[in-house]
Structure formats: C-alpha cells, structure tokens
Motif scaffolding. Structure first.
Motif, short mmCIF file in Angstrom:
data_model
loop_
_atom_site.label_atom_id
_atom_site.label_comp_id
_atom_site.label_asym_id
_atom_site.label_seq_id
_atom_site.Cartn_x
_atom_site.Cartn_y
_atom_site.Cartn_z
N ALA A 71 -6.88 4.34 -39.19
CA ALA A 71 -5.95 5.28 -39.83
C ALA A 71 -4.59 4.65 -39.89
CB ALA A 71 -5.91 6.59 -39.06
N LEU A 72 -3.80 5.07 -40.87
CA LEU A 72 -2.41 4.66 -40.91
C LEU A 72 -1.66 5.35 -39.79
CD1 LEU A 72 -1.74 4.87 -44.77
CD2 LEU A 72 -2.12 2.80 -43.40
N PRO A 73 -0.62 4.74 -39.24
CA PRO A 73 0.13 5.38 -38.14
C PRO A 73 0.69 6.74 -38.57
CG PRO A 73 0.72 3.06 -38.34
CD PRO A 73 -0.12 3.38 -39.53
N ASN A 74 0.49 7.72 -37.69
CA ASN A 74 1.02 9.08 -37.88
C ASN A 74 0.39 9.79 -39.07
OD1 ASN A 74 2.90 8.67 -35.71
ND2 ASN A 74 4.22 7.56 -37.16
N VAL A 75 -0.77 9.35 -39.50
CA VAL A 75 -1.48 10.02 -40.58
C VAL A 75 -2.85 10.43 -40.05
CG1 VAL A 75 -2.43 9.83 -42.90
CG2 VAL A 75 -0.29 8.65 -42.33
N PRO A 76 -3.12 11.77 -39.95
CA PRO A 76 -4.40 12.22 -39.40
C PRO A 76 -5.59 11.67 -40.19
CG PRO A 76 -2.87 14.05 -39.61
CD PRO A 76 -2.25 12.90 -40.33
N ASN A 77 -6.56 11.14 -39.48
CA ASN A 77 -7.77 10.60 -40.11
C ASN A 77 -8.82 10.47 -39.03
OD1 ASN A 77 -9.77 9.06 -41.48
ND2 ASN A 77 -8.18 8.30 -42.87
N CYS A 78 -10.02 10.95 -39.31
CA CYS A 78 -11.08 10.93 -38.30
C CYS A 78 -11.91 9.66 -38.32
CB CYS A 78 -12.00 12.14 -38.49
SG CYS A 78 -11.15 13.72 -38.25
N CYS A 79 -11.52 8.68 -39.14
CA CYS A 79 -12.30 7.43 -39.24
C CYS A 79 -12.11 6.60 -37.99
CB CYS A 79 -11.86 6.65 -40.48
SG CYS A 79 -12.75 5.09 -40.70
#
Length: 693
Positions: free
Chosen positions: A66-74
């Motif tokens: 995930a990109l920093p500070n971007v929610p992502n469950c990957c």
C-alpha cells in the motif's frame, strides 16, 4: 526559488501546502554566473543544442502492499508494469581543448511515468451458509510527471558511435494515483460488509509521500547521423537504460528502472563563409616594345670544332663504336591459386572470373595466358584447370566447398553445396567435362582457414578449393622468354677551341640518328674541361647490322650565336665477345599458399622448391624477397615475412643466398579482394645464372 504545490485531500477535507526549497550555495551561483557571462570565450563550433524525446518500458523493483497513509488490505503487490516518456531540450559542449572525444551536456525535459500494480488474494468466504474459495483483486495505478534535470557526459568511442552517462534529478509536478479492491470470485453475489458492494477502498488522490528529488543513473549508446552536407544538423538515435538510485515514494520499496529508445536532433553552429564574388580580371597591361639587343660582334662559335670517339667498358677509345650483344633467358614461374572466392551468403560466381563462350573454349590455349599479369592469369583459373583436364582425360579433381561459418553463413552446408555446384556446372556446361571426374566435398570452414577473428580472413573462407592428385592439373604456369640484350658504349666528345675562349657557358644539344631516325638525344648547359662522355645506354635503342651512326651537335655560345656540326661514326655489333657461347638466365619463382601466420613449407611450395633446385647451377646467385598482405600489424608482418624467406632458403641449394623480408611495406596486389591478399603472401626467389655452352 520556491515551488508551491497545493494538494486537496478530499476524504479528510484538509488542505496542505508543500514548499520545496531548492537552495543553491553561493559558490554554485557564482560558477554558473561566470560561465554565462563568458560564453563568448568558448568556441561556438563546439556548442550543440536541440531537442530530445524518448519512450521506454518500466522495469519495476517493488516490495509494498500500500502507499503510505493510504488504506489498502493488500499484503503485497505481486505484479507491476508501466511506461514512461519524456521530451525537452538538450545542449552539449565539446571539450576540444582537453579531449575532442568528450562532450558535457544538460537535458531539461518533461518526464511522465505511468504504472499499474495488481495482486490477487484468495480467501475462504461463506456463500449460502457454505464455505467458498473466493478471490479478491487489488489494483493500484500511479501517474507521476516530473521536471527532469539530466547532466550528462558523452564519449565518442568509435567512428560515429557514442556512449553517454549521467544522473537524472527529477522534481515531481503532478502525483496522481487510483486504487480499488474488488471481489472477482464470486463476481455476482459477493459484497463487502462496509461498502455493501463488491468494491471497497476505491480512491483517487495525490501521493503524499512522493520523493521530492528522485535520482536515476542513466547510460545509453547513440549514433550520429548527419542530416546536411555541412554536418550542422545531426540526428542521434539512442538506446539506453535508467537505473533508479532512490525510491519513487518515500517509506516503501518502489524503484522504477527503465529500458528506453530515444532520439536527439542537434544543431551545431559552424561559420560557413559565403563564396567570394567573382571579379572581372584586370585589363591586360599596355604592351611595351622590347628592343632586342643585337648580339655582340664577338663570335666564338665558328672557331669551335668537335671530334667523336667511342669508349668501351675497359675505357679504351676507338674510332668505331662496339655494341656487344648477349643472349638472355627469362624464366618465370607463376603459381596457380586454385581457389574460387564468393561474396557473403552468395553462390554466384563473381564477374571477375572469366566466363568463356563456346568459340572461346575452342581457341583457348594456356600459352596465350602465360604472359598475362598474375591476376589476369588467376581469373582464368577454372579455364586453365579445365584445359588441363581435357589434355589429361584420366585425371580427376575434387571441389571442396566452404563457408565462413558465422553470421549469415553459420553452419550453412547448403550454401557450401550450392557453391560447389556453381563451379562444377561451369566445368560441365562450358567445358563439357564428365561429371564422374568431379568429386564434391562439403565443409563449413576450410581445413586451413584464414583468420576467423578478422574480417579479411572471414571473407577468404568463403571459397571453393580445386584439388587434384595429379600435379599436372594444378601446377604453376611457366613463362619462358629468350631475347638479346645490347650493351652500348660511351660516346666521347672532344672540344677543339681554336681561339682558347671560355666555353663554360656553351650550351649544347646532341642527337644520334640511325637511318634518319633519332635514337638518342641529350643536352647540357656547359662543358667542363675539353671533353665530355655520354653513355648511350641511357636510352635503349635497337639497331641491326654494321653501319654508321649520324651525329648532330648543335651548340650556342653565351652571346646567342648558334652553330651545328654533323659527323658520322661507324659501329659494329659484337654478338659474343667470348670464344664460347654464353647467355644469362634470370629465373623468378613465386611461392604462395602459406598457412595462416605460418612460415613452414606446404606440399605445393615444396614442389616449387624442387623445381628451383633442378634448374640451379654451381655459379647461380639468388635472393629471396618475402611479402605479406595487410592483415596484422606492420611489425608482425615484417617479422613473419623474414621468417618465411629464411625458412625457404634453407631448402634451396644456392650458397650464400640472400633474404629480405618486406612485410606489407610493398603490397603487390589489391588487398580489397581475397585473391589479392593470397597472392601478396608470397616469397619471390630470383636466381641468375651465367650458362656457357
């Protein structure tokens, strides 16, 4: 300088402003200011400036979910691909004062990179109160554009090929991304609990943790193509590779490498002077009447007389010119190179080889070609071999067909076969040789190949070799000529100055005539002493019988007075001054077909040495000159030719025979062709013998 970038973060409704301060130290500013103010100190012809564009495929080195500070469950993106392009301006300066092969330059361009990342994640779901192996797709797309500064060093390493190396410094100007998570199996029933759809974490925004000064190492190879006759406009297509030194996004492992192709269009200022105007020629000078001074009354020419005598080789004067005649025999052995060479990937016999018509075949005689120059004899090689096969019906030949075994001819035995058939068909169709007398062998490289690491050697390996167990088929051609050599005496002129006047400025012009034809002439500006000797051998002339020579001597004194005296002097031809009949034989033998970079005798050269030894006499004298072709260094070729000359004379039964290795200092034949290089690899033996019978 300040660059203000305003980013709108919608989901948090917060506005943030990033200030990027690019601070240059005072010393850097002073250096740039100094260079700018002193551009006129540089030679304008060393400046190149123009435009540049490239396109490439990103090779991503990544390890993030995930990109920093971007929610992502990957957990981690498993695959990624992208493209990037750039365009802008470029300038170079050639370092002529230090090393003209080097240039320093700067590219300033717009750079855009787009990447897409995907990852599939499996998870057990509950569907209709039953477990189900579901699948989620994680997708992230980034699009970032930069202002790119690229200082570069370029080196011209070969002809028009250049290598450049530098570091890109990229400052981002737009930083967009789009992402989502999606249920792809089951696609018709699965939804996320928080979004109530099959998609969640869907977001488009700016990348907050973008690296504000991304650095990339670049290297490339380009080729300079002039676009006009003055070479002021140049196109430089290039291929290169970008290696990322820093991550594109802070706090994650995301490096964008790239393979690229591009082109520069450069302009190089050169002062081309205008052609000078054509001016009308000045008017001719006004003629001035020149009054010729009458010669002085003093006349010395009529008071000068001349006497003529002959002087033989022993210095004895005689009222009769004795011209000695001696018979000579020139024996020349010309080797046969029984190879037929072909162009690359071709099986067509080259136009240089003489192709006879049916009528020419009937009239062809080996004696008619033996006096031709060596290369003209060589281009008749198939005709000479065919004629000898006709004369010796029991003899056979073998055609060994070869290729260079590289590039277009790599392991191409089919090409070798076609080359063999081309030579065989000439024997069959033109000379009507029975096919049973021709055997064919196919090879890649010849059994004794030329240098496979040099282009000249590669070309030489594209050939068909003609071999025969019958020496009479492939033996050298012998050209023998008997002729008479005349040795002319000296003509001595005695000056009889009755008045004892100075004759230092007496000009003279002598003509010797035989039966009214001028056979010798010579002139001079002064007499030294009271006589002068003239060697008639200076101009060879042919006379028959015992007759007389007419002599005309025109002279002019220092006052311009002219006079001509005429006289006749008898001559006789002495056929043989010795009691016994003697003549001089001069024999020249050439040995070729040395193995590559070797000096030892081959079987064919050993046969020629046997011919030499069978013709020499105890009083024979000789010298061996050895030559090479252009392949190799001058020093090596000189040493190789010296070894070949010394190796051969060890087998020749002449006492104190001299040797001289000449290397490539004298190229006997055109080295643009393989046959010319083969004939240059020769040792020439010259033997002189006085024979008494």
């Amino acid at each position: 300088m300040y660059i203000v970038i305003q980013q709108d973060i919608n989901n948090n409704s917060i506005y943030k402003t990033f200030f990027i301060y690019l601070k240059m130290r005072k010393i850097q500013f002073l250096i740039l200011f100094f260079i700018f103010c002193n551009l006129n100190a540089f030679d304008k012809k060393d400046f190149y400036y123009g435009i540049y564009a490239d396109y490439g495929i990103n090779i991503l080195d990544m390890n993030f979910g995930a990109l920093p500070n971007v929610p992502n469950c990957c957990n981690e993106f498993s695959t990624g691909n992208g493209i990037a392009y750039s365009f802008g301006g470029v300038a170079y300066y050639k370092l002529s004062m230090l090393n003209p092969k080097f240039k320093v330059g700067l590219r300033l361009n717009y750079y855009n990179s787009t990447n897409e990342f995907n990852s599939l994640e499996k998870e057990v779901l509950s569907v209709d109160n039953a477990p189900y192996n579901g699948q989620f797709e994680h997708n992230l797309t980034t699009n970032v554009s930069y202002i790119n500064f690229y200082p570069v060093i370029e080196y011209n390493f070969y002809d028009k090929l250049n290598f450049n190396l530098g570091v890109n410094f990229r400052i981002p100007i737009t930083t967009n991304f789009t992402q989502y998570e999606k249920i792809v199996d089951p696609i018709d029933r699965g939804v996320f609990e928080d979004s109530k759809t099959n998609i969640r974490n869907q977001k488009s925004d700016n990348i907050k943790s973008i690296n504000n000064l991304n650095s990339v190492l670049s290297f490339a190879v380009n080729y300079s193509l002039p676009l006009n006759k003055h070479n002021t406009l140049i196109a430089k297509p290039e291929i290169g590779f970008d290696y990322a030194l820093t991550s594109s996004v802070n706090d994650i492992h995301f490096f964008e490498n790239r393979i690229k192709v591009g082109i520069e269009i450069l302009y190089n200022y050169q002062f081309i002077p205008e052609p000078l105007p054509i001016l009308n020629p000045p008017p001719p000078p006004i003629p001035v009447a020149i009054v010729k001074e009458e010669p002085k009354n003093e006349m010395i020419a009529p008071d000068i007389e001349f006497d003529f005598v002959g002087v033989d080789s022993a210095g004895i004067e005689s009222q009769v010119l004795e011209i000695t005649a001696r018979d000579r025999n020139n024996f020349t052995l010309k080797p046969m190179l029984t190879y037929v060479f072909f162009l690359e990937d071709s099986y067509t016999i080259r136009k240089e080889y003489r192709d006879l018509t049916d009528e020419e075949v009937e009239k062809f005689d080996i004696d008619s070609v033996k006096s031709l120059p060596t290369m003209d004899i060589y281009y008749n090689v198939m005709n000479v071999v065919a004629k000898r096969l006709k004369q010796r019906p029991q003899s056979k030949i073998t055609l060994i067909a070869c290729n260079s075994d590289e590039n277009l001819e790599l392991n191409d035995l089919e090409l070798s076969k076609k080359r063999a058939f081309a030579v065989r068909d000439y024997f069959l169709n033109t000379w009507k040789i029975d096919s049973n007398r021709i055997k064919i062998e196919l090879r890649n490289l010849p059994s004794l190949p030329s240098n496979i690491n040099h282009n000249d050697g590669i070309v030489e390996n594209r050939r068909v070799e003609i071999h025969s167990t019958d020496w009479e088929i492939v033996k050298p051609i012998i050209d023998e000529e008997f002729y008479t050599e005349f040795n002319y005496p000296k003509l001595k002129i005695y000056l009889n100055d009755k008045n004892k006047n100075s004759t230092k400025k007496l000009k003279w012009n002598l003509k010797v005539l035989f039966e009214g034809n001028n056979v010798f002439s010579q002139c001079g500006k002064e007499f030294r002493g009271n006589s002068i000797e003239i060697l008639l051998d200076r101009h060879k002339f042919f006379i028959v019988g015992d007759e007389k020579l007419d002599i005309n001597l025109e002279f002019e004194d220092e006052y311009g007075n002219k006079n001509t005296q005429k006289a006749s002097i008898p001559f006789k031809i002495v056929d043989n001054p010795d009691e016994k009949y003697t003549f001089i034989e001069r024999a020249k033998y050439n040995l070729i077909l040395f193995e590559f970079d070797k000096s030892r005798l081959t079987e064919a050269n050993q046969r020629i040495v046997d011919i030499i030894n069978n013709r020499i006499h105890p009083n024979s004298t000789g010298i061996a000159y050895a030559y090479t072709d252009r392949t190799g260094t001058e020093e090596h070729n000189l040493e190789l030719s010296d070894r070949r000359a010394k190796s051969i004379v060890n087998y020749i039964k002449i006492k104190d025979i001299k040797t001289e290795g000449r290397g490539e200092s004298i190229l006997l034949y055109d080295n643009q062709f393989p046959e010319g290089r083969f004939y240059c690899r020769t040792t020439e033996i010259i033997v002189e013998t006085e024979i008494t019978r």
